[in-house]
Design an enzyme around this catalytic site. Structure first.
Site, PDB file in Angstrom:
ATOM      1  N   HIS A 191       7.954   6.324  11.894  1.00  0.00           N
ATOM      2  CA  HIS A 191       7.348   5.067  11.431  1.00  0.00           C
ATOM      3  C   HIS A 191       6.151   4.666  12.270  1.00  0.00           C
ATOM      4  O   HIS A 191       5.234   4.010  11.799  1.00  0.00           O
ATOM      5  CB  HIS A 191       8.410   3.966  11.363  1.00  0.00           C
ATOM      6  CG  HIS A 191       9.271   4.110  10.152  1.00  0.00           C
ATOM      7  ND1 HIS A 191      10.553   4.566  10.211  1.00  0.00           N
ATOM      8  CD2 HIS A 191       8.982   3.944   8.846  1.00  0.00           C
ATOM      9  CE1 HIS A 191      11.037   4.647   8.982  1.00  0.00           C
ATOM     10  NE2 HIS A 191      10.108   4.273   8.138  1.00  0.00           N
ATOM     11  N   GLU A 433      16.023   8.919  -1.446  1.00  0.00           N
ATOM     12  CA  GLU A 433      15.640   9.472  -0.141  1.00  0.00           C
ATOM     13  C   GLU A 433      16.828  10.052   0.618  1.00  0.00           C
ATOM     14  O   GLU A 433      16.724  10.368   1.795  1.00  0.00           O
ATOM     15  CB  GLU A 433      14.901   8.430   0.705  1.00  0.00           C
ATOM     16  CG  GLU A 433      15.599   7.102   0.854  1.00  0.00           C
ATOM     17  CD  GLU A 433      14.779   6.078   1.641  1.00  0.00           C
ATOM     18  OE1 GLU A 433      13.777   6.446   2.282  1.00  0.00           O
ATOM     19  OE2 GLU A 433      15.177   4.900   1.627  1.00  0.00           O
TER      20      GLU A 433
END
Ligand code: PEP
Ligand code: MG
Length: 579
Positions: A191, A433
């Site tokens: 991230h 996902e």
């Protein structure tokens, strides 16, 4: 001059003096201080102890009601260490006698003590090493926290070098001054990398011992295109990189020129390009770069860098601002994907052993209904302002989806009862996902309006490779045959069920993967805004027939290496400047 090779995660080139941030989990380098700074540093040690005691006492109090004795006992042991005046004195004496920083003195002293415990035969005593380690971390969090303040006050351009940066830290960077990022840890889809890309800050990760090789104030080049960092470059190297920077700017400029042109393949197939955002401010950039909507709004960033959870009004303000910018174009608001590497204030000190397999994302929301409902109320209120879509992350089974939908339904009912307007036909979708969601896509499709394939996590969970861990980064690949088979399944099942399907993982913005994804049947890609022009250029240079051929060829290959080599060659022919 020293050259280091890592993974390029955010394009662009920067040259600036570096600012070194010490990360809590790693060795704190020895830094000397001036004798005049000793008082300040010893005071920092005392403050860190005081704050840590307060924090622990508070946690201990909280645990009283809900947990058994064990955790309270551990806290009590930690508190007794922290209240031990001789320990504190040992550290402040060290700062004073050796003229070193507070964090170095804390780290060195406590690591010596834990090393001593770790060597003991008695298992009970050996376990004390873990306690000391924990105390060290608690203190360093306070002290390294101070360092983070430096970055908030930054008023000159700098390259930030750190062992590891959290997405929270990165999100707090002021891009006016933070010109480049170089970290020892991390992977392409961590991230932190995603945030750097969104902010448009050139970044290279997985540089291993980079923090040992630089000293604050060194000149550093970050080449986010080639994955290279140069420490203290000579004049010729600086000159070469200044030229690279001009070339890169020209390429970006040329690509920006296609902004007004549609994303249509040479044989006339229209592809939809959306942008991924973390903050409402980025919505404008999506439009400027030629995006036609938002395919992923990572709302968990609203919860980071603050002491309290966002209120319904704060949520609503963020969503309504975004929708206002996008007007009647789609805005896909993903509900909070907290946990994993993104912690709320309250969870920060309750680290899990395997956070990416733990209480993350929709699981966290379903266990924190008040928080979840606050967000859903705001999303639903904003749904009347434009084309809002709600997306649930990390769904692993139908039951979870039904639970999330039920909570959404309850919130809708509450709003109706209160006479507050919302769109009761708001589109509801999920991120696909996890392998389990991909394998059951045909079942899940009956209860959603859309799928968005999150290839970042899908790759991580399919290949059992932590997306942020540089030690296994060579094993992480979204074009691994196993991942591609799951992606193909999801697309086929979505088509059969006539459910919209898009890709919002980083794979959608990798020039090498665009043809493959189109060949697998995707017609909507959601990507980091700065990369929209490049992807559009590729789309405008190919035919769907060519893409189909690429996909067929790739699916006949049985190794990741073969596939990635083939895709790189194919993309290089189309957009050589990107490589
Ligand atoms: C993904 O997992 O592919 C995704 C887009 O979500 P995130 O990167 O925020 O986990
Ligand atoms: Mg994800």
């Amino acid at each position: 001059m020293e050259i280091k090779k890592g993974i390029a995660v955010s394009p662009g080139i920067s040259i600036a003096k570096c600012l070194v941030l010490d990360a809590e989990d790693y060795r704190i380098p020895r830094r000397s201080i001036q004798p005049s700074q000793r008082m300040t540093e010893t005071q920092r040690v005392r403050n860190a102890f005081k704050d840590a005691i307060e924090e622990l006492a508070h946690l201990q109090e909280e645990k009283k009601e809900i947990e058994g004795r064990k955790i309270r006992d551990i806290y009590a042991v930690h508190l007794s260490y922290l209240r031990d005046k001789s320990l504190r004195k040992k550290i402040t004496d060290f700062v004073h006698d050796e003229s070193v920083t507070a964090e170095f003195a804390v780290s060195k002293t406590l690591r010596d003590i834990s090393g001593h415990f770790a060597k003991l035969k008695d298992p009970y005593m050996r376990e004390r090493a873990a306690d000391i380690y924990d105390i060290e971390h608690r203190l360093l969090r306070r002290l390294v926290g101070d360092k983070r303040e430096d970055i908030q006050r930054l008023d000159v351009e700098a390259v930030v070098v750190a062992r590891e940066l959290s997405p929270t830290q990165t999100a707090g960077f002021n891009k006016e001054y933070v010109k480049g990022i170089a970290t020892g840890a991390g992977g392409r889809t961590s991230h932190t990398a995603i945030v750097a890309r969104s902010l448009g800050i050139p970044a290279v990760v997985a540089l291993e011992d980079i923090t040992d090789s630089v000293t604050a104030g060194d000149t550093v080049i970050v080449d986010g295109n080639r994955g290279i960092v140069v420490i203290n470059p000579d004049d010729a190297t600086i000159q070469q990189y200044l030229e690279y920077a001009v070339e890169f700017a020209e390429l970006s400029h040329r690509l920006d020129a296609i902004k007004e042109k549609p994303a249509v393949t040479r044989d006339g197939v229209r592809i939809v390009l959306w942008g991924n955002i973390e903050f409402p401010d980025e919505a404008q950039l999506v439009l400027e770069k030629g995006g036609e909507g938002i395919g992923l709004y990572r709302t968990e960033f609203l919860y980071l860098n603050r002491d309290t959870e966002p209120t319904e009004k704060e949520h609503y303000d963020a969503y309504s601002r975004t929708v206002e910018v996008l007007k009647d174009r789609p805005v896909t608001i993903r509900t909070a994907d907290l946990g994993g590497d993104k912690y709320t204030q309250s969870k920060r000190y309750m680290r899990e052993p395997n956070p990416f397999l733990g209480l993350r994302s929709i699981r966290f929301c379903l266990q924190n209904l008040t928080m979840f409902k606050t967000q859903l109320r705001a999303i639903l209120r904003a749904s009347v302002l434009g084309k809002v879509k709600v997306m649930f992350p990390l769904i692993t089974n139908l039951q979870e989806l039904m639970q999330a939908k039920m909570v959404l339904g309850d919130v809708m009912e509450d709003l109706h009862e209160e006479g507050i307007k919302c769109n009761s036909d708001v589109e509801i979708g999920i991120m696909v996902e996890t392998p389990s969601a991909a394998l059951t896509a045909s079942m899940l499709a009956r209860d959603v309006d859309f799928f968005s394939i999150g290839t970042n996590d899908l790759t991580q969970y399919t290949l059992a490779v932590d997306r942020g861990n540089e030690l296994v980064s060579t094993l992480y690949s979204s074009v691994d045959p196993a991942v591609l088979r799951l992606i193909r399944t999801v697309i086929q099942d979505a088509h059969k069920a006539q459910v919209e399907v898009s890709i919002c993982g980083e794979m959608a913005s990798e020039p090498e993967s665009v043809m493959l994804l189109l060949g697998l049947g995707v017609r909507i890609l959601s990507i980091a805004p700065p990369l929209i022009p490049e992807v559009k250029q590729i789309i405008r240079s190919v035919t769907i027939e060519e893409c189909n051929k690429v996909a067929r060829k790739v699916l006949s290959m049985n190794s990741e290496r073969q596939i990635s080599g083939f895709l790189r060659d194919a993309a290089r022919k189309i957009l050589p400047e990107a490589f």
